[in-house]
Design an enzyme around this catalytic site. Structure first.
Site, PDB file in Angstrom:
ATOM      1  N   CYS A 131       6.001  -0.445   7.432  1.00  0.00           N
ATOM      2  CA  CYS A 131       5.651   0.769   6.698  1.00  0.00           C
ATOM      3  C   CYS A 131       6.857   1.195   5.878  1.00  0.00           C
ATOM      4  CB  CYS A 131       5.253   1.873   7.675  1.00  0.00           C
ATOM      5  SG  CYS A 131       4.787   3.416   6.856  1.00  0.00           S
ATOM      6  N   LEU A 132       6.598   1.558   4.631  1.00  0.00           N
ATOM      7  CA  LEU A 132       7.700   1.989   3.759  1.00  0.00           C
ATOM      8  C   LEU A 132       8.363   3.257   4.290  1.00  0.00           C
ATOM      9  CD1 LEU A 132       6.023   1.292   0.303  1.00  0.00           C
ATOM     10  CD2 LEU A 132       7.795  -0.063   1.443  1.00  0.00           C
ATOM     11  N   GLN A 170       2.901   9.881   1.902  1.00  0.00           N
ATOM     12  CA  GLN A 170       4.255   9.302   1.957  1.00  0.00           C
ATOM     13  C   GLN A 170       5.153   9.790   0.824  1.00  0.00           C
ATOM     14  OE1 GLN A 170       2.453   5.194   2.436  1.00  0.00           O
ATOM     15  NE2 GLN A 170       4.370   4.915   3.533  1.00  0.00           N
ATOM     16  N   GLY A 197       0.840  -1.194   0.000  1.00  0.00           N
ATOM     17  CA  GLY A 197       0.000   0.000   0.000  1.00  0.00           C
ATOM     18  C   GLY A 197       0.871   1.238   0.000  1.00  0.00           C
ATOM     19  N   HIS A 226      -4.394   1.439   7.763  1.00  0.00           N
ATOM     20  CA  HIS A 226      -3.026   1.959   7.831  1.00  0.00           C
ATOM     21  C   HIS A 226      -2.871   3.156   6.875  1.00  0.00           C
ATOM     22  CE1 HIS A 226       1.537   1.087   7.883  1.00  0.00           C
ATOM     23  NE2 HIS A 226       1.407   1.898   6.850  1.00  0.00           N
ATOM     24  N   GLU A 227      -3.423   3.016   5.666  1.00  0.00           N
ATOM     25  CA  GLU A 227      -3.272   4.091   4.670  1.00  0.00           C
ATOM     26  C   GLU A 227      -4.120   5.308   5.026  1.00  0.00           C
ATOM     27  OE1 GLU A 227      -0.824   3.580   3.021  1.00  0.00           O
ATOM     28  OE2 GLU A 227      -0.722   1.394   2.944  1.00  0.00           O
ATOM     29  N   HIS A 280      -2.332   7.390   7.425  1.00  0.00           N
ATOM     30  CA  HIS A 280      -1.328   8.271   6.796  1.00  0.00           C
ATOM     31  C   HIS A 280      -1.973   9.581   6.340  1.00  0.00           C
ATOM     32  CE1 HIS A 280       2.446   6.049   6.626  1.00  0.00           C
ATOM     33  NE2 HIS A 280       1.904   5.009   6.041  1.00  0.00           N
TER      34      HIS A 280
HETATM   35  O1  GNR Z   1       4.072  -2.666   2.593  1.00  0.00           O
HETATM   36  C1  GNR Z   1       3.399  -2.559   3.618  1.00  0.00           C
HETATM   37  N1  GNR Z   1       3.108  -3.664   4.346  1.00  0.00           N
HETATM   38  C2  GNR Z   1       2.221  -3.665   5.419  1.00  0.00           C
HETATM   39  C3  GNR Z   1       2.189  -4.793   6.219  1.00  0.00           C
HETATM   40  C4  GNR Z   1       1.322  -4.871   7.281  1.00  0.00           C
HETATM   41  C5  GNR Z   1       0.450  -3.833   7.527  1.00  0.00           C
HETATM   42  C6  GNR Z   1       0.467  -2.696   6.740  1.00  0.00           C
HETATM   43  C7  GNR Z   1       1.344  -2.610   5.675  1.00  0.00           C
HETATM   44  S1  GNR Z   1       1.343  -1.206   4.655  1.00  0.00           S
HETATM   45  C8  GNR Z   1       2.981  -1.212   4.059  1.00  0.00           C
HETATM   46  C9  GNR Z   1       3.163  -0.148   2.998  1.00  0.00           C
HETATM   47  C10 GNR Z   1       2.999   1.223   3.614  1.00  0.00           C
HETATM   48  O2  GNR Z   1       3.819   1.756   4.314  1.00  0.00           O
HETATM   49  N2  GNR Z   1       1.866   1.821   3.402  1.00  0.00           N
HETATM   50  O3  GNR Z   1       1.616   3.025   3.966  1.00  0.00           O
HETATM   51 NI    NI Z   2       2.771   3.080   5.776  1.00  0.00          NI
END
Ligand code: GNR
Ligand code: NI
Length: 167
Positions: free
Chosen positions: A91-92, A51, A46, A133-134, A137
């Site tokens: 998270c990236l 980001q 995601g 999660h997104e 952000h």
């Molecule tokens: O790549 C991602 N893997 C992930 C694994 C478990 C829960 C959420 C994520 S999102 C993350 C990519 C990211 O940072 N999205 O904002």
């Molecule tokens: Ni993230």
């Protein structure tokens, strides 16, 4: 298409609240294509516009095994949520850190698609985690903010050390 640089926690720009998209036009579709390319290249499941330092309410997700199911959400809103699940999240923007976070097990989300058409989607499991999660952000919230202050401090120290090594 273009790869976009991803902000790293604790960059203060990760805490900006994203504004709604007022018109779904070619520039929005171009951003979605670039975000998708950036997500696949990372690789991640995601990516939120926040980001890549674009403070508009746009997210892309692909939780499929073979990376064949790109989902794009413009102005996403959670209409309903139910249950609880614990998932080890990454998270990236917080590379190398993985921590358990408790979230809703199921969500019903409404958004606009890249043509500007509204749709709703019911998600569970990993897709539901990723949507939450997104959307966090877009609100300026990084997953580590679900953890204790102690853990957040340790993560900041680890990332600062990592940055010194790679500098
Ligand atoms: O790549 C991602 N893997 C992930 C694994 C478990 C829960 C959420 C994520 S999102 C993350 C990519 C990211 O940072 N999205 O904002
Ligand atoms: Ni993230």
């Amino acid at each position: 298409m273009a790869l976009l640089p991803i902000l790293r926690y604790p960059d203060p720009r990760l805490h900006k609240k994203a504004a709604p998209v007022e018109r779904v036009d070619e520039s929005v579709r171009k951003l979605i294509a670039d975000m998708a390319e950036t997500m696949y290249e990372a690789p991640g499941i995601g990516l939120a516009a926040t980001q890549v330092d674009v403070h508009k309410r746009i997210i892309v997700i692909d939780v499929s095994e073979d990376k064949s199911t790109l989902l794009a959400f413009i102005n996403p809103e959670i209409l309903e949520s139910a249950g609880e699940q614990v998932c080890e999240e990454g998270c990236l923007s917080v590379p190398g850190i993985y921590e358990k976070v408790t979230r809703s097990e199921r969500v019903k989300v409404r958004a606009l698609d890249p043509q500007g058409a509204p749709f709703t989607l019911e998600a569970e499991g990993l897709l539901a985690v990723c949507i939450q999660h997104e959307i966090d952000h877009l609100e300026g919230k990084v997953f580590v903010e679900h953890l204790s202050q102690l853990k957040q401090g340790r993560i900041k120290a680890r990332l600062a050390k990592q940055a010194r090594i790679t500098a």
